[in-house]
Design an enzyme around this catalytic site. Structure first.
Site, PDB file in Angstrom:
ATOM      1  N   ASN B 397       0.813  -1.203   0.000  1.00 44.64           N
ATOM      2  CA  ASN B 397       0.000   0.000   0.000  1.00 44.64           C
ATOM      3  C   ASN B 397       0.853   1.263   0.000  1.00 44.64           C
ATOM      4  OD1 ASN B 397      -1.860   2.010   0.379  1.00 44.64           O
ATOM      5  ND2 ASN B 397      -2.984   0.976   2.000  1.00 44.64           N
ATOM      6  N   ASP B 398       1.501   1.544   1.136  1.00 42.47           N
ATOM      7  CA  ASP B 398       2.245   2.800   1.245  1.00 42.47           C
ATOM      8  C   ASP B 398       3.385   2.897   0.229  1.00 42.47           C
ATOM      9  OD1 ASP B 398       0.631   3.626   3.302  1.00 42.47           O
ATOM     10  OD2 ASP B 398       1.904   2.729   4.842  1.00 42.47           O
TER      11      ASP B 398
END
Lengths: 194, 471
Positions: B397-398
């Site tokens: 995600n990040d």
């Protein structure tokens, strides 16, 4: 080709570190040889003198680091007048004072030198490791830090309380070393090209 | 004659460690490098035992009961852990081993100190080394235990406990440790040395817990690397205590390697080490409302993904820790093999902090038999991302959040990311739209070329593969 210069650098550092290490060992041998002579006086008395002698020396408060180094010759010169050896012994004692002072410092400095150089060797060796190998490298180097095991077996070889503390250290360090190398091997085996 | 021989064996062991570490830096020689390190260790330990057996340490007869028992117990525990551990749990195990190494240093220094009781006191330089060894060792041990608990996701350790005025407490404890060290070094009584050492070790233990406690999730790779460095430095300090060169050399090698990996990890997150250790991640200020950002999210099905993949020429997988949690790495590799048989090029883009320790993702994929030359580093693959037909983000995600580049106010601002948004089609396999470690929404999920495939990573990948086989 690009690897050869760095390999040379590493080898160079190793040689320097080794040479300095060799110097250190020579110093240690000298100290070892000197020790039996000083301990030929009754050990119990020497222990007492050490503690008493430390107090007057502490008064000048010149340098904290220098205290033990100066305290040591005090111990040796104090009992020397008592035995039969008279004039030559005191002369020997004055030489000793400089000698032991010097040797004590040389030992610390040599250890520090080895430490600093080894840190640089570490930097040289580890840089530019591909990310693929970061985890095995970390667990492998972690296993190497289990070298404390060498220290642990040295302190664990007596049947005493300190020996028991050493036993705990041996156990922990062995887990670290054995487990570390084995798990690293397991990981690296997966990286083998098929 | 034995003493110089033992010392020479230490030099040889040190050389084996250095060469071993050097060889561990290349995939081809890594196995041999590890074996070199292990044989160096064996040599040093065996020679030390020979030395002890010949009265090298004390005039009294040496007793091998404690050593034998310790080695047998330690080897059994270590081997069991090493053989049983799953690759996803590797960070925990390394943290645990680190901690044991640190604790061993504390106990070696303690034993050396205790053995002086009723004898000759240590000189001040040795006392200083003892205090340092106890401090670093205790911080390493307790810090590693806390890190282990966090990585193992022990329920009672999930949320860091709150300490009022954390920085002041830590600073105060550090000052006390320094003060006690000064007192210990200047004192000449063995009794005082031992008492102060015990207190130093106890306070350092508290410090180890408090320092690691607030550091969470995404920063774990940095913490593990740093603790690795500490365990080496603790061993080196112990080397000063017992005046042993092989400990100093091996310890400082490990210390240096830990520092380098720490730096690499910090760089990969665009944060300073001070920021990681003492800074708390700010909640994203100007990131905006998640609902607003996610207004135009498109979801897709496994069948549709299979259709897209049918025609793809170049597919890049971007795995994150979520993939490992779902145990999807084997399914991913099988899908990759299928795509290759279909004529596509398949690569894996690995972010430096993907996973929970440096290089963790590479190990997980290697376990699933993915060739390591298909694992592309972020810097190597980013320039070619725009020629990529399909990027499949799975469990990450990040590390693919474009906010890192667009919004300087974001908590992850400046963190290098994998530019999946440049790919023609992006497929994100994820359970839901929940945020990653940084706790911020990801505009990538709502981009025009992105499609979300909701579900468990492993199930989703298996479904795609099944759909491709049918189609």
């Amino acid at each position: 080709m690009s690897q050869s210069p760095s390999t040379f650098k590493v080898l160079g550092l190793v040689i320097i570190a080794t040479l300095l290490g060799g110097l250190l060992f020579a110093q240690d041998d000298a100290v070892e040889e000197a020790k039996p002579e000083t301990s030929s006086e009754t050990p119990a008395a020497e222990g007492l003198v050490t503690e008493e002698a430390a107090d007057p020396v502490a008064e000048p408060k010149a340098d904290l680091e220098a205290v033990p180094a100066e305290a040591a010759p005090e111990v040796k010169s104090a009992p020397t007048p008592a035995p039969v050896e008279t004039a030559p012994a005191t002369a020997k004692g004055t030489i000793r004072k400089a000698d032991t002072n010097h040797a004590a410092w040389a030992r610390v400095i040599a250890s520090l030198t080895v430490f600093v150089l080894a840190v640089f060797v570490g930097f040289e060796v580890i840089t530019k490791v591909p990310p693929t190998l970061h985890t095995p490298l970390m667990s492998g180097s972690n296993a190497i830090s289990g070298i404390t095991l060498v220290g642990a077996v040295i302190v664990a070889c007596s049947m005493s309380f300190s020996g028991f503390v050493g036993f705990i250290a041996v156990t922990l360090a062995t887990v670290n070393a054995v487990g570390g190398f084995m798990v690293t091997h397991r990981m690296l085996a997966m990286f083998k090209k098929r | 004659m034995l003493y110089p021989l033992v010392q020479i064996s230490y030099i040889v062991a040190s050389i084996l460690f250095i060469l071993g570490l050097k060889q561990m830096g290349r995939p081809k020689t890594a196995v041999r490098g590890n074996l070199l390190g292990a044989s160096g260790m064996l040599l040093a330990v065996v020679m030390t035992l020979v030395w002890i057996a010949n009265g090298g340490v004390s005039d009294q007869a040496a007793s091998f009961w404690f050593i034998g028992a310790g080695v047998i117990i330690g080897a059994a525990v270590g081997a069991t852990l090493a053989l049983r551990v799953q690759m996803t749990q590797m960070p925990q195990l390394v943290a645990l081993f680190n901690g044991f190494g640190g604790a061993a240093s504390v106990f070696v220094a303690a034993a050396e100190l205790f053995s002086r009781a009723g004898g000759e006191a240590m000189t001040s330089d040795v006392l200083l080394a003892t205090a340092v060894s106890g401090t670093i060792g205790a911080v390493t041990f307790w810090g590693s235990l806390v890190a282990f608990g966090k990585l193992q996701e022990l329920s009672w350790m999930k949320k860091p406990f709150k300490v009022p005025m954390q920085h002041f407490v830590n600073g105060g404890l550090t000052l006390i440790v320094i003060l006690l060290t000064v007192l210990m070094v200047t004192s000449s009584s063995i009794g005082i040395h031992i008492t102060l050492y015990v207190f130093i070790a106890l306070i350092a233990s508290a410090l180890g817990v408090l320092l690691t406690n607030p550091i969470g999730g995404a920063d774990m790779p940095v913490v593990i690397a740093l603790l690795n460095s500490y365990s080496g430095l603790a061993a080196a300090a112990t080397g000063f205590v017992i005046d042993n060169n092989v400990l100093i050399i091996a310890g400082s090698l490990v210390g240096a390697s830990g520092v380098i990996l720490t730096q690499l990890m910090c760089k990969a997150m665009n944060r300073s080490i001070v920021n990681v250790l003492f800074g708390v991640m700010d909640a994203g200020g100007s990131v905006g409302d998640a609902d607003e950002i996610y207004a135009n999210v498109r979801s897709t099905s496994a069948d549709d993904v299979a259709l897209i993949l049918e025609t793809a020429q170049r597919v890049v997988f971007v795995p994150g820790y979520g993939m490992a949690v779902a145990q999807a790495q084997h399914a991913v590799r099988n899908l990759g093999k299928m795509l290759e048989e279909n004529g596509a090029t398949v690569e894996y883009a690995i972010h430096p902090v993907a996973g929970r320790m440096p290089g963790h993702m590479n190990v997980l994929l290697a376990e699933a038999d993915v060739d390591y030359d298909k694992l592309m580093e972020m810097d190597a693959i980013n320039p070619t991302m725009d020629t990529c037909d399909v990027a499949i983000v799975i469990g990450a995600n990040d590390v693919v959040n474009p906010v890192a580049k667009t919004d300087p106010q974001s908590p992850i601002a400046g963190m290098p990311i994998i530019d999946v948004d440049k790919a023609r089609t992006v497929i994100v396999i994820k359970r839901s739209l929940s945020p990653g470690f940084a706790g911020i929404p990801n505009p990538l999920f709502a981009a025009d070329n992105t499609m979300m495939l909701y579900g468990d990573g492993k199930v989703a990948v298996l479904e795609i593969a099944a759909a491709m086989r049918e189609g």
